[in-house]
Each structure stands twice: as C-alpha cells, then as structure tokens.
Design an enzyme around this catalytic site. Structure first.
Site, PDB file in Angstrom:
ATOM      1  N   THR A 218     -25.732 -52.458  -7.427  1.00  0.00           N
ATOM      2  CA  THR A 218     -24.773 -53.343  -8.066  1.00  0.00           C
ATOM      3  C   THR A 218     -24.954 -53.396  -9.575  1.00  0.00           C
ATOM      4  O   THR A 218     -24.091 -53.903 -10.276  1.00  0.00           O
ATOM      5  CB  THR A 218     -24.886 -54.774  -7.497  1.00  0.00           C
ATOM      6  OG1 THR A 218     -26.221 -55.241  -7.665  1.00  0.00           O
ATOM      7  CG2 THR A 218     -24.513 -54.785  -6.041  1.00  0.00           C
ATOM      8  N   GLY A 219     -26.062 -52.844 -10.120  1.00  0.00           N
ATOM      9  CA  GLY A 219     -26.272 -52.985 -11.568  1.00  0.00           C
ATOM     10  C   GLY A 219     -26.260 -54.458 -11.873  1.00  0.00           C
ATOM     11  O   GLY A 219     -27.235 -55.135 -11.625  1.00  0.00           O
ATOM     12  N   THR A 220     -25.169 -54.974 -12.389  1.00  0.00           N
ATOM     13  CA  THR A 220     -24.805 -56.365 -12.187  1.00  0.00           C
ATOM     14  C   THR A 220     -25.140 -57.350 -13.275  1.00  0.00           C
ATOM     15  O   THR A 220     -26.127 -57.207 -13.973  1.00  0.00           O
ATOM     16  CB  THR A 220     -25.386 -56.869 -10.862  1.00  0.00           C
ATOM     17  OG1 THR A 220     -24.444 -56.720  -9.862  1.00  0.00           O
ATOM     18  CG2 THR A 220     -25.858 -58.260 -10.848  1.00  0.00           C
ATOM     19  N   THR A 221     -24.322 -58.387 -13.337  1.00  0.00           N
ATOM     20  CA  THR A 221     -24.663 -59.640 -14.007  1.00  0.00           C
ATOM     21  C   THR A 221     -24.248 -60.776 -13.081  1.00  0.00           C
ATOM     22  O   THR A 221     -23.094 -60.829 -12.646  1.00  0.00           O
ATOM     23  CB  THR A 221     -23.912 -59.784 -15.344  1.00  0.00           C
ATOM     24  OG1 THR A 221     -24.176 -58.646 -16.164  1.00  0.00           O
ATOM     25  CG2 THR A 221     -24.366 -61.042 -16.084  1.00  0.00           C
TER      26      THR A 221
ATOM     27  N   LYS B 131     -19.904 -59.850  -4.983  1.00  0.00           N
ATOM     28  CA  LYS B 131     -21.361 -59.945  -5.105  1.00  0.00           C
ATOM     29  C   LYS B 131     -21.891 -61.349  -4.870  1.00  0.00           C
ATOM     30  O   LYS B 131     -23.033 -61.649  -5.229  1.00  0.00           O
ATOM     31  CB  LYS B 131     -21.795 -59.465  -6.495  1.00  0.00           C
ATOM     32  CG  LYS B 131     -21.441 -58.017  -6.787  1.00  0.00           C
ATOM     33  CD  LYS B 131     -21.950 -57.628  -8.162  1.00  0.00           C
ATOM     34  CE  LYS B 131     -21.489 -56.226  -8.531  1.00  0.00           C
ATOM     35  NZ  LYS B 131     -21.949 -55.839  -9.878  1.00  0.00           N
TER      36      LYS B 131
END
EC number: 3.4.25.1
Length: 243
Positions: A47-50, A82
């Site tokens: 997801t990499g993500t923030t 997410k």
C-alpha cells in the site's frame, strides 16, 4: 477440602485440557503461515501509503490515500480501501503488504465476533488494541503498521500498531511512507476538541499534502468517521469534494 470426584465437572475439564498445550490462546485456529522472505516482498502488492487517525470530541476520524503499488515502482491499483471496520465502533487501516494487512484484519474481526458471541457485549477498544499488538508481534503479517481507531464507553481512542507489536495511543497519529509530509500539516492544524467535521477537513488536507510528494500515496482519499452509532466510510477521488 474434598478431592474432585471422578467424572465431576472439574475432572472432565482437566481431561479436556490435558492434550492442549496452550488452552488460553485465541480460538480462531492456527495463524496463517508462509515461507516468504523479506526479499520476496519486493514483488508483492504494497500500500505504500499515508494513513491518519485523529481523536475528536465526537469520536474518531481516519483518513487514507487510495493507491497500491507493486514493489513501490508501479501503481497496481488506484482504488484501494485502506480502512476497514473490524468492530461495531472501531476501524483499522491497511499499511504494508496488502495480503498481510488483509489477513491481520480478518483475524482481528474474527476474534471480536467471538468475544461478542461469548460475552454478549462488545470488546472495549483498549483490549482490542492489546489484541492487535499481540497479533502483530506473533503473527506472519510482514511489516504492517496500521492505525486503530475506535469509540467505547471510555471515549475516543487512536492507536498506532508498529510491526513489532508496539501499541501507542495518541490524540492523533500518522503511519506509512507519506507520514512526514502529513505530520507537518497535522502539527499546525490539530486542535483539542475538534468536531468530526473539522477533523475530516484536517485529515484530508494531510493526505493531500502527502500525495503531492510521496510516490507511494495517491489517487484520492478514503474518510472514515467513527461515533457511538457506528462506522461510516466513503471514498473520494477528488479532494475538492472534501476540502
């Protein structure tokens, strides 16, 4: 004191536990296992993500971006939700490998349902956070770093769960590859006793700040609002819809 009689309730319980080396472990069965190495994770969806969690006067607000990447180099999905409900008044974010995060959520959701079925009441959020930390510490969930947010009779709660099972509670928290960018905004914008509506704007701006520069985050924002009434999750590809 009388000795337990043969075939009494006590003796039957002892017999039932005799062949179980760990009778007090969670009862959902054995944890999923695999033989993946850390190097293998370069070739799985991440997801990499923030992700952002904010405790408010009304409840909790969680915000996430919507991008999944393959090995951090290719956008494999532009519409990933997410944040997932795992409890009547709590939700958890997906951070790390998609499969590991999904398995983690399924395991927690099963335990919450079992608790409710046996006791006739919802698990409190502090206990849920402890359970999440124990699962992260002992399970095969590969480098997850989710946020848990929830509301119970004691109020609003936001926790970050680190990959080693550490559980840290705060008024607001950020995890994922864009965390430094989002934290910069939250440090300036957060105020005590914000409403959920105010927190949704702050959280969405934090996600927008991250997606401008972090290649692992992008494609919009999911906003999750948690109150005593339940969990409400909506996705927005256009930040102008929520800012």
């Amino acid at each position: 004191m009388r000795a337990p009689q043969h075939n009494s309730d006590f003796s039957r319980t002892v017999d039932q536990l005799a062949d179980d080396p760990n009778p007090y472990e969670p009862e959902i069965g054995s944890m999923p296992k695999n033989d993946l190495s850390r190097a293998d994770l370069d070739n799985v969806n991440k997801t990499g993500t923030t992700t952002i969690g904010i405790s408010t006067a009304d409840g909790v607000v969680i915000a996430t971006d919507m991008r999944a990447s393959l090995g951090g180099r290719f956008v494999s999905n532009k519409n990933v939700q997410k944040v997932e409900q795992i409890h009547p008044t709590a939700a958890l974010t997906l951070v790390g490998s998609v499969g590991g995060a999904q398995s983690f959520i399924s395991s927690l959701r099963a335990e919450v349902n079992l608790y409710e079925s046996r006791r006739g009441e919802d698990m409190n959020i502090d206990a849920l956070a402890t359970l999440a930390g124990n699962f992260a510490r002992g399970g095969p969930f590969f480098a997850i770093n989710p946020i848990l947010g929830g509301v119970d009779h004691e109020g609003s709660h936001v926790y970050s769960i680190d990959p080693a099972g550490g559980v840290m509670k705060d008024d607001y928290t950020v995890t994922g590859s864009g965390m430094q960018l989002a934290y910069g905004h939250l440090e300036q914008a957060y105020e005590d006793d914000m409403s959920n509506e105010e927190a949704k704007t702050v959280a969405a701006r934090g996600i927008k700040s991250a997606v401008e520069r972090d290649t692992g985050s992008g494609n919009g924002v999911f906003l999750c609002e948690i109150t005593d009434d339940g969990v409400d999750i909506h996705g927005h590809h256009d930040f102008d819809e929520v800012l």
